[in-house]
Design a protein around this motif. Structure first.
Motif, PDB file in Angstrom:
ATOM      1  N   ALA A 287       0.200   5.447  -7.624  1.00 55.41           N
ATOM      2  CA  ALA A 287       0.584   5.907  -6.296  1.00 55.41           C
ATOM      3  C   ALA A 287      -0.607   5.899  -5.361  1.00 55.41           C
ATOM      4  CB  ALA A 287       1.194   7.307  -6.383  1.00 55.41           C
ATOM      5  N   ARG A 288      -1.740   6.367  -5.873  1.00 57.40           N
ATOM      6  CA  ARG A 288      -2.930   6.404  -5.027  1.00 57.40           C
ATOM      7  C   ARG A 288      -3.412   5.001  -4.689  1.00 57.40           C
ATOM      8  NH1 ARG A 288      -6.382  11.316  -7.888  1.00 57.40           N
ATOM      9  NH2 ARG A 288      -5.107  13.026  -7.051  1.00 57.40           N
ATOM     10  N   ALA A 289      -3.267   4.073  -5.632  1.00 58.25           N
ATOM     11  CA  ALA A 289      -3.695   2.699  -5.377  1.00 58.25           C
ATOM     12  C   ALA A 289      -2.863   2.057  -4.288  1.00 58.25           C
ATOM     13  CB  ALA A 289      -3.624   1.885  -6.661  1.00 58.25           C
ATOM     14  N   ASP A 290      -1.625   2.532  -4.111  1.00 59.20           N
ATOM     15  CA  ASP A 290      -0.739   1.975  -3.101  1.00 59.20           C
ATOM     16  C   ASP A 290      -0.913   2.642  -1.738  1.00 59.20           C
ATOM     17  OD1 ASP A 290       0.297   0.202  -4.880  1.00 59.20           O
ATOM     18  OD2 ASP A 290       2.000   1.461  -5.448  1.00 59.20           O
ATOM     19  N   GLU A 291      -1.706   3.682  -1.680  1.00 49.61           N
ATOM     20  CA  GLU A 291      -1.895   4.406  -0.435  1.00 49.61           C
ATOM     21  C   GLU A 291      -3.135   3.900   0.295  1.00 49.61           C
ATOM     22  OE1 GLU A 291      -2.174   8.482  -1.511  1.00 49.61           O
ATOM     23  OE2 GLU A 291      -0.057   8.659  -2.090  1.00 49.61           O
TER      24      GLU A 291
ATOM     25  N   SER B 159      -9.684  -0.909  -3.256  1.00 47.06           N
ATOM     26  CA  SER B 159      -9.938  -2.265  -2.773  1.00 47.06           C
ATOM     27  C   SER B 159     -10.510  -3.092  -3.917  1.00 47.06           C
ATOM     28  CB  SER B 159     -10.916  -2.243  -1.590  1.00 47.06           C
ATOM     29  OG  SER B 159     -11.126  -3.544  -1.103  1.00 47.06           O
ATOM     30  N   ALA B 160      -9.832  -4.189  -4.253  1.00 49.84           N
ATOM     31  CA  ALA B 160     -10.290  -5.017  -5.366  1.00 49.84           C
ATOM     32  C   ALA B 160     -11.666  -5.603  -5.069  1.00 49.84           C
ATOM     33  CB  ALA B 160      -9.277  -6.123  -5.640  1.00 49.84           C
ATOM     34  N   LYS B 161     -11.870  -6.009  -3.820  1.00 48.45           N
ATOM     35  CA  LYS B 161     -13.172  -6.538  -3.408  1.00 48.45           C
ATOM     36  C   LYS B 161     -13.929  -5.466  -2.638  1.00 48.45           C
ATOM     37  CE  LYS B 161     -11.791 -11.393  -2.844  1.00 48.45           C
ATOM     38  NZ  LYS B 161     -11.692 -12.507  -1.860  1.00 48.45           N
TER      39      LYS B 161
END
Length: 264
Positions: A21-25, A144-146
């Motif tokens: 959920a946090r990754a989608d926010e 952020s992946a990068k």
């Protein structure tokens, strides 16, 4: 034993759901750009702790500082980037552009997040003006992946704008192959909205404020020359932007912005 395992599985599942959920926010970032005038206020006092208090007043995540001394005699031979990092408890990198009184003078970046890579780039120098530079710092932030790219700079101050315009072009060239990577550009650009320099930057960058927010002169600001810009436009949302009211610690007011970075 089975009951304990079931509880552990349930806890792990809950943590996983929370993480997803946090990754989608969106990630909120508190940004500050501040020309600190080597720590000397308009009252003539050299007070780096006062500068640190101005910075800490908005609890920033990322800070771009201009007119920073490192071991220069005029500022008591203090390593100002290191001292500000200590006072704010943030990570720091410094970009030395000019040798000065036994030390150096340039820009600095403070970050609450890890700075995974950094490089100071010299900007174009026209007609033997002060050497200017831009710090390119890659900041690893959550969600952020990068890493995001943070550019911290201070453009030429002279009336003619050739060098400022050339600096804007150089910055664009610097990250021209990273159009999709989240990036921030903060600094004292020594020019105003609608100028040739800011119009050049506006082709790829978006300002956090639509209407001018004056930052100089510090006592009664009339012009905005300190800016926070971002790209790509669709990855960022501006929540709040304002100029700080503090008007003694430096000859510039600091500009602050709260922004949101959407996940990949």
């Amino acid at each position: 034993m089975l009951k304990t395992r079931l509880i552990l599985i349930a806890v792990c599942a809950a943590l996983w759901v929370t993480t997803v959920a946090r990754a989608d926010e969106p990630l909120r970032l508190r940004l500050l750009s501040y020309n600190i005038h080597h720590g000397e206020g308009i009252d003539g006092k050299l007070d780096l702790e006062r500068i640190a208090q101005v910075i800490l007043s908005v609890k920033p995540d990322l800070v771009a500082l201009q007119e920073v001394d490192q071991n220069a005699s005029r500022s008591r031979s203090v390593d100002q980037p290191a001292e500000l990092a200590r006072l704010t408890k943030m990570n720091v990198v410094f970009g030395a552009n000019i040798p000065l009184q036994g030390g150096h003078y340039g820009n600095a970046v403070l970050s609450r997040y890890p700075i995974v890579r950094h490089q100071n780039h010299r900007l174009p120098n026209i007609d033997d003006g002060e050497q200017r530079g831009v710090i390119e710092a890659e900041i690893q932030v959550p969600s952020s992946a990068k890493p995001i790219v943070m550019l911290a700079t201070h453009f030429d101050h002279r009336r003619e704008d050739q060098e400022r315009f050339a600096s804007a072009q150089a910055i664009e060239q610097l990250i021209s192959d990273r159009a999709d990577q989240p990036a921030l550009l903060l600094g004292d650009l020594n020019d105003v909205a609608g100028s040739r320099t800011l119009t050049r930057l506006a082709a790829r960058w978006t300002s956090v404020n639509d209407q001018p927010l004056p930052t100089i002169p510090v006592a009664r600001p009339a012009r905005q020359i300190d800016f926070i810009l971002y790209r790509p436009e669709n990855r960022w949302r501006v929540v709040e932007t304002r100029v700080l009211e503090e008007a003694v610690a430096s000859d510039h007011r600091a500009i602050f912005s709260l922004v949101e970075l959407s996940p990949n």
